[in-house]
Design a protein around this motif. Structure first.
Motif, PDB file in Angstrom:
ATOM      1  N   UNK A   1      63.501  33.290  62.743  1.00  0.00           N
ATOM      2  CA  UNK A   1      64.890  32.834  62.703  1.00  0.00           C
ATOM      3  C   UNK A   1      65.818  33.947  62.238  1.00  0.00           C
ATOM      4  N   UNK A   2      65.375  34.730  61.252  1.00  0.00           N
ATOM      5  CA  UNK A   2      66.198  35.846  60.776  1.00  0.00           C
ATOM      6  C   UNK A   2      66.431  36.859  61.892  1.00  0.00           C
ATOM      7  N   UNK A   3      65.375  37.222  62.615  1.00  0.00           N
ATOM      8  CA  UNK A   3      65.533  38.180  63.705  1.00  0.00           C
ATOM      9  C   UNK A   3      66.478  37.645  64.783  1.00  0.00           C
ATOM     10  N   UNK A   4      66.376  36.347  65.073  1.00  0.00           N
ATOM     11  CA  UNK A   4      67.278  35.763  66.061  1.00  0.00           C
ATOM     12  C   UNK A   4      68.712  35.717  65.539  1.00  0.00           C
ATOM     13  N   UNK A   5      68.886  35.485  64.238  1.00  0.00           N
ATOM     14  CA  UNK A   5      70.229  35.488  63.657  1.00  0.00           C
ATOM     15  C   UNK A   5      70.858  36.879  63.730  1.00  0.00           C
ATOM     16  N   UNK A   6      70.049  37.913  63.593  1.00  0.00           N
ATOM     17  CA  UNK A   6      70.579  39.276  63.745  1.00  0.00           C
ATOM     18  C   UNK A   6      71.122  39.467  65.151  1.00  0.00           C
ATOM     19  N   UNK A   7      70.360  39.010  66.138  1.00  0.00           N
ATOM     20  CA  UNK A   7      70.850  39.109  67.517  1.00  0.00           C
ATOM     21  C   UNK A   7      72.079  38.236  67.742  1.00  0.00           C
ATOM     22  N   UNK A   8      72.138  37.097  67.050  1.00  0.00           N
ATOM     23  CA  UNK A   8      73.311  36.227  67.167  1.00  0.00           C
ATOM     24  C   UNK A   8      74.555  36.915  66.610  1.00  0.00           C
ATOM     25  N   UNK A   9      74.411  37.604  65.495  1.00  0.00           N
ATOM     26  CA  UNK A   9      75.531  38.347  64.921  1.00  0.00           C
ATOM     27  C   UNK A   9      75.984  39.449  65.872  1.00  0.00           C
ATOM     28  N   UNK A  10      75.034  40.169  66.456  1.00  0.00           N
ATOM     29  CA  UNK A  10      75.388  41.208  67.422  1.00  0.00           C
ATOM     30  C   UNK A  10      76.138  40.622  68.614  1.00  0.00           C
ATOM     31  N   UNK A  11      75.665  39.453  69.081  1.00  0.00           N
ATOM     32  CA  UNK A  11      76.327  38.818  70.222  1.00  0.00           C
ATOM     33  C   UNK A  11      77.742  38.386  69.864  1.00  0.00           C
ATOM     34  N   UNK A  12      77.915  37.759  68.707  1.00  0.00           N
ATOM     35  CA  UNK A  12      79.239  37.282  68.317  1.00  0.00           C
ATOM     36  C   UNK A  12      80.228  38.438  68.165  1.00  0.00           C
ATOM     37  N   UNK A  13      79.770  39.548  67.609  1.00  0.00           N
ATOM     38  CA  UNK A  13      80.673  40.697  67.444  1.00  0.00           C
ATOM     39  C   UNK A  13      81.058  41.266  68.802  1.00  0.00           C
ATOM     40  N   UNK A  14      80.103  41.385  69.708  1.00  0.00           N
ATOM     41  CA  UNK A  14      80.418  41.914  71.034  1.00  0.00           C
ATOM     42  C   UNK A  14      81.347  40.974  71.800  1.00  0.00           C
ATOM     43  N   UNK A  15      81.121  39.661  71.674  1.00  0.00           N
ATOM     44  CA  UNK A  15      82.019  38.706  72.325  1.00  0.00           C
ATOM     45  C   UNK A  15      83.430  38.801  71.749  1.00  0.00           C
ATOM     46  N   UNK A  16      83.530  38.864  70.414  1.00  0.00           N
ATOM     47  CA  UNK A  16      84.853  38.953  69.795  1.00  0.00           C
ATOM     48  C   UNK A  16      85.566  40.234  70.215  1.00  0.00           C
ATOM     49  N   UNK A  17      84.843  41.347  70.262  1.00  0.00           N
ATOM     50  CA  UNK A  17      85.456  42.607  70.683  1.00  0.00           C
ATOM     51  C   UNK A  17      85.887  42.540  72.148  1.00  0.00           C
ATOM     52  N   UNK A  18      85.085  41.898  72.996  1.00  0.00           N
ATOM     53  CA  UNK A  18      85.459  41.766  74.406  1.00  0.00           C
ATOM     54  C   UNK A  18      86.692  40.886  74.563  1.00  0.00           C
ATOM     55  N   UNK A  19      86.750  39.763  73.846  1.00  0.00           N
ATOM     56  CA  UNK A  19      87.935  38.901  73.900  1.00  0.00           C
ATOM     57  C   UNK A  19      89.168  39.621  73.377  1.00  0.00           C
ATOM     58  N   UNK A  20      88.968  40.440  72.349  1.00  0.00           N
ATOM     59  CA  UNK A  20      90.087  41.199  71.792  1.00  0.00           C
ATOM     60  C   UNK A  20      90.626  42.181  72.827  1.00  0.00           C
ATOM     61  N   UNK A  21      89.740  42.857  73.521  1.00  0.00           N
ATOM     62  CA  UNK A  21      90.172  43.799  74.562  1.00  0.00           C
ATOM     63  C   UNK A  21      90.852  43.067  75.718  1.00  0.00           C
ATOM     64  N   UNK A  22      90.316  41.914  76.099  1.00  0.00           N
ATOM     65  CA  UNK A  22      90.922  41.147  77.190  1.00  0.00           C
ATOM     66  C   UNK A  22      92.345  40.741  76.850  1.00  0.00           C
ATOM     67  N   UNK A  23      92.559  40.185  75.665  1.00  0.00           N
ATOM     68  CA  UNK A  23      93.895  39.730  75.292  1.00  0.00           C
ATOM     69  C   UNK A  23      94.846  40.903  75.075  1.00  0.00           C
ATOM     70  N   UNK A  24      94.313  42.047  74.635  1.00  0.00           N
ATOM     71  CA  UNK A  24      95.165  43.237  74.523  1.00  0.00           C
ATOM     72  C   UNK A  24      95.681  43.660  75.901  1.00  0.00           C
ATOM     73  N   UNK A  25      94.800  43.644  76.880  1.00  0.00           N
ATOM     74  CA  UNK A  25      95.217  44.001  78.235  1.00  0.00           C
ATOM     75  C   UNK A  25      96.175  42.966  78.810  1.00  0.00           C
ATOM     76  N   UNK A  26      95.949  41.685  78.492  1.00  0.00           N
ATOM     77  CA  UNK A  26      96.861  40.647  78.976  1.00  0.00           C
ATOM     78  C   UNK A  26      98.259  40.827  78.397  1.00  0.00           C
ATOM     79  N   UNK A  27      98.334  41.170  77.123  1.00  0.00           N
ATOM     80  CA  UNK A  27      99.643  41.379  76.501  1.00  0.00           C
ATOM     81  C   UNK A  27     100.367  42.535  77.174  1.00  0.00           C
ATOM     82  N   UNK A  28      99.658  43.624  77.390  1.00  0.00           N
ATOM     83  CA  UNK A  28     100.282  44.783  78.025  1.00  0.00           C
ATOM     84  C   UNK A  28     100.711  44.481  79.456  1.00  0.00           C
TER      85      UNK A  28
END
Length: 599
Positions: A454-481
């Protein structure tokens, strides 16, 4: 014959010219004549097709309701109806949103408490039920520590017993008097110490016993490791609190931004309705002057009707978002306010660019997320539970001791007692239990493996959430521009379309289409701003960067939670030990060029 034919051709051509002239929009020289005599005091109305005359009948009702003649009145709260078509407002939408009143929002905000973002977050951390439950869970785990630890500490307590026996039950009687001399009772009734058929017992009818004893666990391996496990349970509850705090902060930020964007969307819809009302009024005046057909009026009416429901929906979305924020903040319903707003928000959506280093963000998320530290505590607790099961193989030793006070069996006086000390040492060792202890150990080892997975899977979950948040952040930045420039272009398109219509070079459809595009551009830009700020709040959560608000809970943090025991970087495993390279882990895949055939 030729003269008649030429005459007929001339009549047909003249009729065609008349039809073309009256079917076309007015020339530039006719525009001032058609719009120079508007009625400034006439309320905004919609023309029904059932009305035979071009003059509408106003209906002064606050809602959209048809009257007997088929004419429909537009509510005055939807916007004014100037005689001159207005251009898009130059006032910032945020300023207009702050000035909205009761008629614009659908309820009154007078007297409601005002919250800025920081105030809303602090209020939620103090009153949100999820945070309060997490705090109580910490208190519960501290009680578990006290309970388990007490098993290894001395336990002292007194005990007391007091007995009374009827003297008649203490007489020694015989089963038969044959062959025995029965004494004759004396005349005075004085007892002679002998009973009828037996001898009187001289023991006291009252007896008591007072004891003060203490017990001490000398050795119990399971108890000692269970105590250690309770500390990890406490640490897990604390990290669960920190994880809950981060989630509540992110939720409050998102809902706060949602309230702001819904309020500004009301302004966008109201501006669109106002422009469509002015367009309807302009076409109505032109129709009364006979310069445009009825179709133009009906087209403007339909466009306005299609826009009004969107304004109503925007107002409802704003009210619902305010109620949801009030629930998250833990604000109770006050019957005295009735249908008024429970709170007001103060703030605006701002675009503050932030540069994101994805690799650094992932590493920071692994080290800071309470989510991973909580799972690390669960792994360490599972290790202790394995040792608790191993303790079933080992001996147990206990010691008891204390003092005891016994009453005299012939005298019940408290001064005539027997007293002394006693000590007892007991021990047990399950040499053979038919595999019971081994079964417990196997269960706990399996649970430990589950926690590590479960710990190893949670590490991958954290990596996924950060990458998703960064991707959404980039998407909305481009939308604003993208939408920021598009919004300015759409405003200019509306202005040019109206100017072309006033000059007679454009059509009403061009103005309506330009207005629809402007509303869409403004809404898209506001949604992009909301998406960027909400994505930023989520990015701060998944990277564990909410310490600005969660410092108020440092007082309940155990000392062990600040140690290296809960270091969860990329260079350690679920147990906190340095990672070892797995020789069976597949490396990078390289392309192999096909070997040329020998044939």
């Amino acid at each position: 014959m030729r003269k008649n034919f030429a005459y007929g051709v001339s009549v047909v051509a003249l009729f065609g010219v008349i039809v073309v002239v009256f079917a076309q929009p007015p020339a530039p020289t006719e525009s001032p004549t058609a719009t120079s005599t508007p009625t400034p005091t006439a309320p905004s109305v919609l023309i029904s097709t059932a009305t035979p005359t071009p003059t509408p009948t106003p209906v002064p009702t606050p809602t959209i309701t048809p009257n007997e003649s088929g004419t429909v009145s537009v509510s005055s709260t939807l916007g004014a109806s100037p005689s001159i078509s207005p251009s898009p407002s130059a006032t910032p939408i945020a300023v207009q949103a702050a000035a909205l009143g009761e008629s614009d929002l659908g309820w009154s905000e007078k007297g409601a408490p005002a919250f800025r973002l920081d105030q809303a977050v602090i209020t939620a951390l103090a009153q949100n039920p999820t945070v309060l439950q997490a705090l109580e869970e910490i208190r519960r785990t501290k009680g578990v520590i006290i309970e388990i630890r007490a098993e290894a500490l001395p336990q002292i307590g007194p005990s007391f017993s007091w007995n009374w026996t009827d003297p008649n039950l203490q007489t020694n009687t015989s089963f038969s008097t044959f062959g025995q001399v029965v004494p004759t009772p004396t005349p005075g009734g004085t007892p002679t110490g002998m009973g009828n058929g037996g001898i009187k017992n001289l023991r006291s009818d009252i007896s008591y016993n007072v004891k003060v004893t203490g017990s001490q666990l000398i050795f119990n391996y399971s108890t000692f490791r269970a105590i250690r496990g309770t500390f990890f349970q406490r640490d897990s509850a604390y990290f669960a609190l920190r994880n809950t705090v981060d989630q509540v902060i992110s939720t409050v930020k998102t809902q706060f931004y949602q309230v702001i964007v819904n309020r500004e969307l009301i302004v966008v819809q109201e501006e669109s309705v106002n422009l469509l009302e002015s367009q309807l009024k302009d076409q109505q005046n032109r129709f009364e002057a006979g310069t445009v057909p009825r179709f133009n009026v009906l087209q403007a009416q339909v466009q306005l009707y299609n826009q009004i429901p969107q304004l109503i929906a925007a107002r409802n979305s704003y009210r619902i978002s305010v109620l949801q924020l009030a629930k998250t903040l833990g604000l109770d319903f006050n019957p005295a306010r009735g249908n008024a707003a429970p709170l007001r928000v103060r703030g605006e959506l701002a675009y503050i660019p932030r540069k994101v280093d994805l690799l650094a963000a992932i590493e920071a998320g692994k080290r800071n997320r309470p989510f991973l530290k909580q799972q690390r505590a669960n792994v360490l607790n599972a290790i202790e539970q394995v040792h608790v099961a191993i303790g079933s193989w080992l001996p147990n030793v206990n010691a008891n001791g204390g003092g005891e006070w016994l009453s005299n069996q012939f005298n019940s006086s408290f001064g005539d007692v027997s007293k002394g000390w006693l000590t007892t040492v007991t021990g047990s060792w399950p040499i053979w239990d038919s595999g019971m202890a081994w079964g417990k150990i196997q269960q706990q080892r399996a649970l430990l493996s589950e926690q590590e997975i479960t710990y190893d899977d949670d590490v991958r979950q954290v990596e996924l959430e950060i990458q998703q948040a960064a991707s959404n952040l980039a998407q909305n930045r481009e939308l604003i521009q993208a939408t920021e420039k598009n919004q300015e272009t759409a405003e200019e398109a509306v202005r040019l379309a109206k100017a072309r219509l006033d000059a007679g070079a454009g059509t009403q459809l061009d103005v309506l289409n330009a207005q629809v595009q402007l509303t869409t551009a403004q809404s898209t830009y506001l949604q992009a701003l909301f998406g960027y700020n909400s994505s930023l709040a989520e990015f701060d959560r998944v990277t564990g960067a909410q310490s600005t608000y969660s410092e108020k809970f440092d007082g309940v943090a155990p000392h062990a939670t600040r140690s290296r025991t809960y270091y969860t970087g990329s260079d350690v495993d679920a147990l906190g030990k340095p990672k070892r390279t797995n020789p069976f882990q597949p490396g990078p895949v390289t392309a192999i060029s096909p070997r040329p055939s020998s044939k």
